[in-house]
Design a protein around this motif. Structure first.
Motif, PDB file in Angstrom:
ATOM      1  N   VAL A   1       0.845  -1.192   0.000  1.00  0.00           N
ATOM      2  CA  VAL A   1       0.000   0.000   0.000  1.00  0.00           C
ATOM      3  C   VAL A   1       0.880   1.241   0.000  1.00  0.00           C
ATOM      4  O   VAL A   1       2.022   1.215   0.473  1.00  0.00           O
ATOM      5  CB  VAL A   1      -0.953   0.020   1.219  1.00  0.00           C
ATOM      6  CG1 VAL A   1      -1.864  -1.193   1.215  1.00  0.00           C
ATOM      7  CG2 VAL A   1      -0.183   0.118   2.533  1.00  0.00           C
ATOM      8  N   ASP A   2       0.350   2.327  -0.532  1.00  0.00           N
ATOM      9  CA  ASP A   2       1.091   3.585  -0.503  1.00  0.00           C
ATOM     10  C   ASP A   2       0.462   4.602   0.444  1.00  0.00           C
ATOM     11  O   ASP A   2       0.913   5.742   0.532  1.00  0.00           O
ATOM     12  CB  ASP A   2       1.240   4.182  -1.903  1.00  0.00           C
ATOM     13  CG  ASP A   2      -0.069   4.215  -2.677  1.00  0.00           C
ATOM     14  OD1 ASP A   2      -1.089   3.745  -2.159  1.00  0.00           O
ATOM     15  OD2 ASP A   2      -0.059   4.707  -3.820  1.00  0.00           O
ATOM     16  N   GLY A   3      -0.581   4.185   1.172  1.00  0.00           N
ATOM     17  CA  GLY A   3      -1.216   5.069   2.136  1.00  0.00           C
ATOM     18  C   GLY A   3      -1.814   4.302   3.299  1.00  0.00           C
ATOM     19  O   GLY A   3      -2.180   3.133   3.179  1.00  0.00           O
ATOM     20  N   ILE A   4      -1.882   4.956   4.451  1.00  0.00           N
ATOM     21  CA  ILE A   4      -2.533   4.407   5.646  1.00  0.00           C
ATOM     22  C   ILE A   4      -3.741   5.279   5.958  1.00  0.00           C
ATOM     23  O   ILE A   4      -3.615   6.504   6.048  1.00  0.00           O
ATOM     24  CB  ILE A   4      -1.580   4.391   6.850  1.00  0.00           C
ATOM     25  CG1 ILE A   4      -0.371   3.491   6.573  1.00  0.00           C
ATOM     26  CG2 ILE A   4      -2.302   3.928   8.110  1.00  0.00           C
ATOM     27  CD1 ILE A   4       0.706   3.582   7.648  1.00  0.00           C
ATOM     28  N   LEU A   5      -4.904   4.652   6.104  1.00  0.00           N
ATOM     29  CA  LEU A   5      -6.108   5.379   6.484  1.00  0.00           C
ATOM     30  C   LEU A   5      -6.247   5.249   8.004  1.00  0.00           C
ATOM     31  O   LEU A   5      -6.747   4.257   8.522  1.00  0.00           O
ATOM     32  CB  LEU A   5      -7.328   4.804   5.771  1.00  0.00           C
ATOM     33  CG  LEU A   5      -8.586   5.689   5.762  1.00  0.00           C
ATOM     34  CD1 LEU A   5      -8.329   6.989   4.997  1.00  0.00           C
ATOM     35  CD2 LEU A   5      -9.758   4.948   5.151  1.00  0.00           C
ATOM     36  N   PHE A   6      -5.756   6.259   8.694  1.00  0.00           N
ATOM     37  CA  PHE A   6      -5.719   6.262  10.157  1.00  0.00           C
ATOM     38  C   PHE A   6      -7.008   6.896  10.679  1.00  0.00           C
ATOM     39  O   PHE A   6      -7.245   8.083  10.495  1.00  0.00           O
ATOM     40  CB  PHE A   6      -4.487   7.041  10.627  1.00  0.00           C
ATOM     41  CG  PHE A   6      -4.371   7.210  12.112  1.00  0.00           C
ATOM     42  CD1 PHE A   6      -4.652   6.163  12.982  1.00  0.00           C
ATOM     43  CD2 PHE A   6      -3.949   8.412  12.652  1.00  0.00           C
ATOM     44  CE1 PHE A   6      -4.538   6.319  14.348  1.00  0.00           C
ATOM     45  CE2 PHE A   6      -3.821   8.586  14.016  1.00  0.00           C
ATOM     46  CZ  PHE A   6      -4.118   7.536  14.873  1.00  0.00           C
ATOM     47  N   VAL A   7      -7.844   6.081  11.332  1.00  0.00           N
ATOM     48  CA  VAL A   7      -9.146   6.535  11.827  1.00  0.00           C
ATOM     49  C   VAL A   7      -9.166   6.463  13.340  1.00  0.00           C
ATOM     50  O   VAL A   7      -8.880   5.413  13.929  1.00  0.00           O
ATOM     51  CB  VAL A   7     -10.297   5.675  11.268  1.00  0.00           C
ATOM     52  CG1 VAL A   7     -11.648   6.228  11.726  1.00  0.00           C
ATOM     53  CG2 VAL A   7     -10.237   5.603   9.748  1.00  0.00           C
ATOM     54  N   LYS A   8      -9.484   7.566  13.974  1.00  0.00           N
ATOM     55  CA  LYS A   8      -9.647   7.549  15.425  1.00  0.00           C
ATOM     56  C   LYS A   8     -10.991   8.161  15.806  1.00  0.00           C
ATOM     57  O   LYS A   8     -11.403   9.188  15.274  1.00  0.00           O
ATOM     58  CB  LYS A   8      -8.496   8.274  16.126  1.00  0.00           C
ATOM     59  CG  LYS A   8      -8.428   9.785  15.937  1.00  0.00           C
ATOM     60  CD  LYS A   8      -7.164  10.331  16.584  1.00  0.00           C
ATOM     61  CE  LYS A   8      -7.117  11.850  16.580  1.00  0.00           C
ATOM     62  NZ  LYS A   8      -7.909  12.441  17.660  1.00  0.00           N
ATOM     63  N   GLN A   9     -11.691   7.448  16.689  1.00  0.00           N
ATOM     64  CA  GLN A   9     -12.967   7.953  17.198  1.00  0.00           C
ATOM     65  C   GLN A   9     -12.670   8.857  18.372  1.00  0.00           C
ATOM     66  O   GLN A   9     -12.097   8.427  19.373  1.00  0.00           O
ATOM     67  CB  GLN A   9     -13.862   6.808  17.637  1.00  0.00           C
ATOM     68  CG  GLN A   9     -15.209   7.277  18.185  1.00  0.00           C
ATOM     69  CD  GLN A   9     -16.083   6.106  18.624  1.00  0.00           C
ATOM     70  OE1 GLN A   9     -16.330   5.199  17.866  1.00  0.00           O
ATOM     71  NE2 GLN A   9     -16.530   6.152  19.865  1.00  0.00           N
ATOM     72  N   SER A  10     -13.034  10.109  18.260  1.00  0.00           N
ATOM     73  CA  SER A  10     -12.692  11.062  19.310  1.00  0.00           C
ATOM     74  C   SER A  10     -13.782  11.195  20.357  1.00  0.00           C
ATOM     75  O   SER A  10     -13.516  11.616  21.482  1.00  0.00           O
ATOM     76  CB  SER A  10     -12.403  12.438  18.703  1.00  0.00           C
ATOM     77  OG  SER A  10     -13.548  12.946  18.048  1.00  0.00           O
ATOM     78  N   ASN A  11     -15.022  10.839  20.006  1.00  0.00           N
ATOM     79  CA  ASN A  11     -16.110  10.989  20.970  1.00  0.00           C
ATOM     80  C   ASN A  11     -17.298  10.131  20.559  1.00  0.00           C
ATOM     81  O   ASN A  11     -17.484   9.852  19.370  1.00  0.00           O
ATOM     82  CB  ASN A  11     -16.540  12.457  21.076  1.00  0.00           C
ATOM     83  CG  ASN A  11     -17.315  12.747  22.350  1.00  0.00           C
ATOM     84  OD1 ASN A  11     -17.431  11.887  23.221  1.00  0.00           O
ATOM     85  ND2 ASN A  11     -17.839  13.944  22.459  1.00  0.00           N
ATOM     86  N   TYR A  12     -18.069   9.701  21.542  1.00  0.00           N
ATOM     87  CA  TYR A  12     -19.290   8.922  21.312  1.00  0.00           C
ATOM     88  C   TYR A  12     -20.272   9.308  22.406  1.00  0.00           C
ATOM     89  O   TYR A  12     -19.951   9.206  23.581  1.00  0.00           O
ATOM     90  CB  TYR A  12     -18.973   7.421  21.378  1.00  0.00           C
ATOM     91  CG  TYR A  12     -20.121   6.525  20.943  1.00  0.00           C
ATOM     92  CD1 TYR A  12     -20.277   6.158  19.611  1.00  0.00           C
ATOM     93  CD2 TYR A  12     -21.033   6.037  21.870  1.00  0.00           C
ATOM     94  CE1 TYR A  12     -21.312   5.334  19.209  1.00  0.00           C
ATOM     95  CE2 TYR A  12     -22.081   5.211  21.472  1.00  0.00           C
ATOM     96  CZ  TYR A  12     -22.212   4.859  20.153  1.00  0.00           C
ATOM     97  OH  TYR A  12     -23.258   4.043  19.752  1.00  0.00           O
TER      98      TYR A  12
END
Length: 211
Positions: free
Chosen positions: A121-132
């Motif tokens: 892969v040439d990219g990382i999709l970094f996902v963080k949930q900041s609030n719920y």
């Protein structure tokens, strides 16, 4: 009661499984290419992300992207992202981190990067949930000589998503997403998030789709 139930059921069915999404994006760094492959990296952290250097990895990512505590939620979000990115006409493949890294296994920074780059892969999709959080709405149904008020708690979530270049390890794109659910679970919220991220990345010309 017989006259109230049909009305109440129709209200619940109307809003069941719905959600709305608001996503704002920023092009952090200009790029003259489309990303051909992305790997998901879902982490529950409050980090103010600047880049994927060794210090950031050690303090905020190590042991959190493949831990047991967030397994169910993380796998569901990765599955939803893969389903939304793997669609007819899409030119970018999505690799789930759960398919790359063993569960509950500690990895050094160099080991982590080596495994990422082996995927091609040439990219990382970094996902963080900041609030719920939940909001409560009240609906009052009036019938002859009778009024009934019903409370409905609706889930909402806030996410920060970064597209990280695997060569520079710096974010090139950022999305701030707010997902508001109506009688929806986190699976519905995740689906709306994934759909929005695909659409925004395509619109901003970081991924390609032939439709």
């Amino acid at each position: 009661m017989k006259t109230i139930l049909p009305v109440l059921l129709s209200v619940l069915l109307l809003f069941s499984g719905c959600a709305t999404t608001s996503t704002s994006t920023a092009k952090v760094r200009k790029t003259d290419k489309y990303y051909n492959g992305l790997m998901t990296l879902v982490v529950n952290t409050q980090i103010d992300f600047k880049g994927l250097d060794s210090l950031t990895y050690e303090e905020h990512i190590r042991g959190k992207f493949n831990n047991l505590e967030n397994l169910t939620y993380r796998k569901q979000l990765e599955k939803t992202l893969a389903r939304n990115f793997d669609r007819p006409g899409a030119q970018t493949r999505l690799v789930k981190s759960s398919d790359v890294f063993d569960l509950n296994t500690d990895l050094s920074y160099s080991q982590f990067l080596e495994k990422v780059r082996r995927t091609g892969v040439d990219g990382i999709l970094f996902v963080k949930q900041s609030n719920y959080w939940y909001t409560t709405d009240y609906t009052t149904i009036h019938q002859t000589n009778v009024s009934n008020t019903f409370a409905d708690s609706e889930p909402n979530a806030a996410f920060h998503t970064y597209l990280v270049d695997t060569n520079t390890l710096q974010p090139v794109w950022y999305a701030d997403s707010q997902v508001y659910g109506i009688s929806a679970g986190y699976d519905t919220l995740n689906n709306h998030l994934a759909r929005s991220l695909f659409s925004k990345l395509r619109k901003d010309k970081y991924i390609m789709a032939t439709y």
